[in-house]
Design a protein around this motif. Structure first.
Motif, PDB file in Angstrom:
ATOM      1  N   LEU A   1       0.797  -1.218   0.000  1.00 11.94           N
ATOM      2  CA  LEU A   1       0.000   0.000   0.000  1.00 11.94           C
ATOM      3  C   LEU A   1       0.836   1.278   0.000  1.00 11.94           C
ATOM      4  CD1 LEU A   1      -2.787  -0.923   2.602  1.00 11.94           C
ATOM      5  CD2 LEU A   1      -2.612  -1.522   0.187  1.00 11.94           C
ATOM      6  N   GLU A   2       2.149   1.154   0.178  1.00 15.59           N
ATOM      7  CA  GLU A   2       2.923   2.368   0.425  1.00 15.59           C
ATOM      8  C   GLU A   2       4.184   2.548  -0.403  1.00 15.59           C
ATOM      9  OE1 GLU A   2       1.254   2.821   4.843  1.00 15.59           O
ATOM     10  OE2 GLU A   2       2.053   1.036   3.930  1.00 15.59           O
ATOM     11  N   PHE A   3       4.723   1.494  -0.995  1.00 18.25           N
ATOM     12  CA  PHE A   3       6.043   1.595  -1.626  1.00 18.25           C
ATOM     13  C   PHE A   3       5.913   1.365  -3.132  1.00 18.25           C
ATOM     14  CE2 PHE A   3       6.762  -0.173   2.704  1.00 18.25           C
ATOM     15  CZ  PHE A   3       7.284   0.978   3.271  1.00 18.25           C
ATOM     16  N   PHE A   4       5.985   2.460  -3.893  1.00 21.03           N
ATOM     17  CA  PHE A   4       5.791   2.383  -5.336  1.00 21.03           C
ATOM     18  C   PHE A   4       6.986   3.028  -6.032  1.00 21.03           C
ATOM     19  CE2 PHE A   4       1.613   2.357  -3.356  1.00 21.03           C
ATOM     20  CZ  PHE A   4       1.051   1.232  -3.931  1.00 21.03           C
ATOM     21  N   GLU A   5       7.937   2.201  -6.385  1.00 25.70           N
ATOM     22  CA  GLU A   5       9.140   2.659  -7.053  1.00 25.70           C
ATOM     23  C   GLU A   5       9.035   2.354  -8.551  1.00 25.70           C
ATOM     24  OE1 GLU A   5      11.904   4.300  -5.687  1.00 25.70           O
ATOM     25  OE2 GLU A   5      10.667   4.530  -3.895  1.00 25.70           O
ATOM     26  N   VAL A   6      10.164   2.348  -9.239  1.00 31.62           N
ATOM     27  CA  VAL A   6      10.213   2.149 -10.684  1.00 31.62           C
ATOM     28  C   VAL A   6       9.420   0.901 -11.086  1.00 31.62           C
ATOM     29  CG1 VAL A   6      11.746   1.580 -12.615  1.00 31.62           C
ATOM     30  CG2 VAL A   6      12.427   3.302 -10.927  1.00 31.62           C
ATOM     31  N   GLY A   7       8.568   1.038 -12.090  1.00 30.28           N
ATOM     32  CA  GLY A   7       7.897  -0.107 -12.685  1.00 30.28           C
ATOM     33  C   GLY A   7       6.630  -0.570 -12.013  1.00 30.28           C
ATOM     34  N   THR A   8       6.272  -0.013 -10.853  1.00 32.37           N
ATOM     35  CA  THR A   8       5.038  -0.415 -10.192  1.00 32.37           C
ATOM     36  C   THR A   8       3.859   0.415 -10.718  1.00 32.37           C
ATOM     37  OG1 THR A   8       5.481   1.107  -8.363  1.00 32.37           O
ATOM     38  CG2 THR A   8       6.163  -1.192  -8.080  1.00 32.37           C
ATOM     39  N   VAL A   9       2.651  -0.081 -10.460  1.00 31.52           N
ATOM     40  CA  VAL A   9       1.435   0.619 -10.872  1.00 31.52           C
ATOM     41  C   VAL A   9       0.653   0.979  -9.608  1.00 31.52           C
ATOM     42  CG1 VAL A   9      -0.719   0.478 -12.170  1.00 31.52           C
ATOM     43  CG2 VAL A   9       1.346  -0.622 -13.056  1.00 31.52           C
ATOM     44  N   ASN A  10       0.620   2.258  -9.291  1.00 29.83           N
ATOM     45  CA  ASN A  10      -0.089   2.743  -8.105  1.00 29.83           C
ATOM     46  C   ASN A  10      -1.464   3.239  -8.532  1.00 29.83           C
ATOM     47  OD1 ASN A  10      -0.967   3.789  -5.712  1.00 29.83           O
ATOM     48  ND2 ASN A  10       0.633   5.346  -5.523  1.00 29.83           N
TER      49      ASN A  10
END
Length: 446
Positions: free
Chosen positions: A278-287
């Motif tokens: 729910l909290e960690f969205f770095e390179v390549g993730t979809v938030n």
């Protein structure tokens, strides 16, 4: 005692993913895993072949050649370099100590050109070298799980060259690393050792901020203590921990096979199984709301079930997973029977798809006479019907007919559970326009 035991059960569900994750991190640094060579922290270990029965890891895939690196950023940042893969599918999946998928590098996420990424620990405020992308790692120990598409034995040399060109090195001189937390050696094996591992892991790797407040409720169990209370626990605490351990284990098993994932033709559509971050969205993730489970309490149970049935699995947008324990009539799948799957249309993907066979309850690949552990669009000489449909044969013995034998996926003795994997799936997989065919029991094997 009943309230304390119930609290211990909740702590088990909460802590199971991290405990099993750190056990695997340690195993990969010491022993490797079947085809994946052991490697110390901050170095890649590479498999030289597709996974098979000697790769004793839950729900391991047989589609890609693995690379794995266990990270320890307590000594400072690491520079990751990836090669140009010329369009070949690959993914480097980043997983923290709590099993959150927090970054992706690869064809879907960042393309297939060569690149550099700086992996930094929490709260690091240094300068990132020019031309390098920063990835903040939520916990100082984490994992990179790499998967390289491979079209067979003839393709392995090309994959090996790409593996060798994928490197990690410290930024600057680096510093000594802390490694994994060490449980108190005097704690007995079994249930008490589980809670000791959880206690040391919680201290070493603080979770997301919202969970830091949640952890306070476990103080009566000793999980917040600076020294181990499990060397000589009171009789009441020991009973509560042992009872809670079993209750929690039962809940994880139930959630694994009877969870809230939607069903389609007997398949569990576990597309959201890794959406608990729910909290960690770095390179390549979809938030986006589609890929984030907003119910925090429910997400903890989902995370535990995901670790039990598919530790280190990808988000659905990278690879969509569907799992089946029962046939279309709701009867448990069993290797004593013969089954078929008839695809009117094969899964819509930008990469590839497969069905892989596992035993239960371990969820391991099982040896078979033809050494085939998965079947899919890259399987040589599949037989398609005149209407372009595809029928797979899931049974213990080789089918007598040549066409059926070409489409045979051997089943192990006893209960089994297949996984349908769809790499880089199309939206039709998620919005219901594509339907997975049922597994149909046959009265007579093909």
């Amino acid at each position: 005692m009943s309230d304390l035991a119930e609290l211990a059960a909740e702590a088990y569900v909460y802590g199971f993913p991290m405990v099993v994750d750190l056990d695997e991190v340690g195993r990969f640094t010491r022993d490797g895993m079947g085809s994946v060579e052991p490697a110390p922290f901050n170095r890649f270990g590479h498999a030289a072949a597709l996974a098979g029965p000697k790769d004793t890891f839950v729900s391991i895939n047989n589609d890609t050649v693995y690379s794995a690196a266990q990270l320890d950023l307590s000594g400072g940042p690491l520079l990751l370099r990836v090669p140009d893969t010329g369009g070949r599918y690959y993914v480097l999946q980043f997983v923290d100590a709590w099993t959150d998928n927090f970054a992706y590098v690869g064809r879907r996420a960042t393309g297939t050109a060569a690149g550099e990424f700086l992996l930094v620990p929490p709260d690091w405020d240094g300068e990132v070298p020019p031309g390098t992308k920063r990835i903040t790692v939520p916990t100082t120990v984490a994992s990179i799980v790499g998967r390289w598409a491979c079209d067979g034995v003839h393709d392995l040399p090309a994959v090996r060259a790409l593996q060798r060109a994928t490197t990690l090195e410290p930024l600057g001189d680096g510093a000594p690393c802390d490694g994994l937390p060490v449980p108190e050696s005097a704690v007995a094996e079994g249930e008490l050792l589980f809670f000791e591992k959880l206690r040391t892991g919680m201290r070493a790797f603080p979770p997301a901020p919202t969970d830091q407040a949640y952890q306070q409720k476990f103080a009566p169990l000793g999980l917040l203590d600076s020294s181990s209370p499990y060397v000589s626990p009171s009789a009441e605490l020991e009973r509560a921990l042992r009872t809670g351990h079993q209750r929690g284990k039962d809940r994880v098993e139930y959630a694994t096979t009877h969870g809230t994932s939607p069903e389609q033709n007997g398949w569990k559509l576990t597309y959201d199984a890794f959406s608990y971050n729910l909290e960690f969205f770095e390179v390549g993730t979809v938030n986006s709301p589609q890929w984030v489970l907003q119910d925090r309490d429910a997400s903890r149970t989902v995370r535990a079930a995901a670790a039990r049935a598919g530790l280190w699995g990808n988000h659905g947008y990278e690879a969509a997973y569907a799992m089946a324990w029962d046939d279309e009539d709701g009867k448990p799948l069993d290797g004593a029977q013969a089954y078929t799957m008839r695809f009117e249309a094969t899964p819509p993907v930008d990469a590839f798809w497969s069905v892989t066979m596992y035993d239960t309850p371990r969820y391991y690949l099982v040896d078979n006479p033809i050494g085939r552990y998965s079947i899919g669009d890259r399987t040589a000489d599949l037989h398609y019907d005149r209407d372009d449909s595809l029928t797979l044969y899931l049974q213990p013995e080789r089918p007598a007919e040549r066409a059926a034998a070409a489409n045979w996926l051997p089943t192990p003795p006893g209960p089994f559970r297949p996984i349908l994997r769809m790499y880089q799936p199309h939206p039709a997989v998620f919005d219901g326009r594509y339907s997975i065919p049922p597994i149909t029991r046959q009265e007579h094997p093909a």
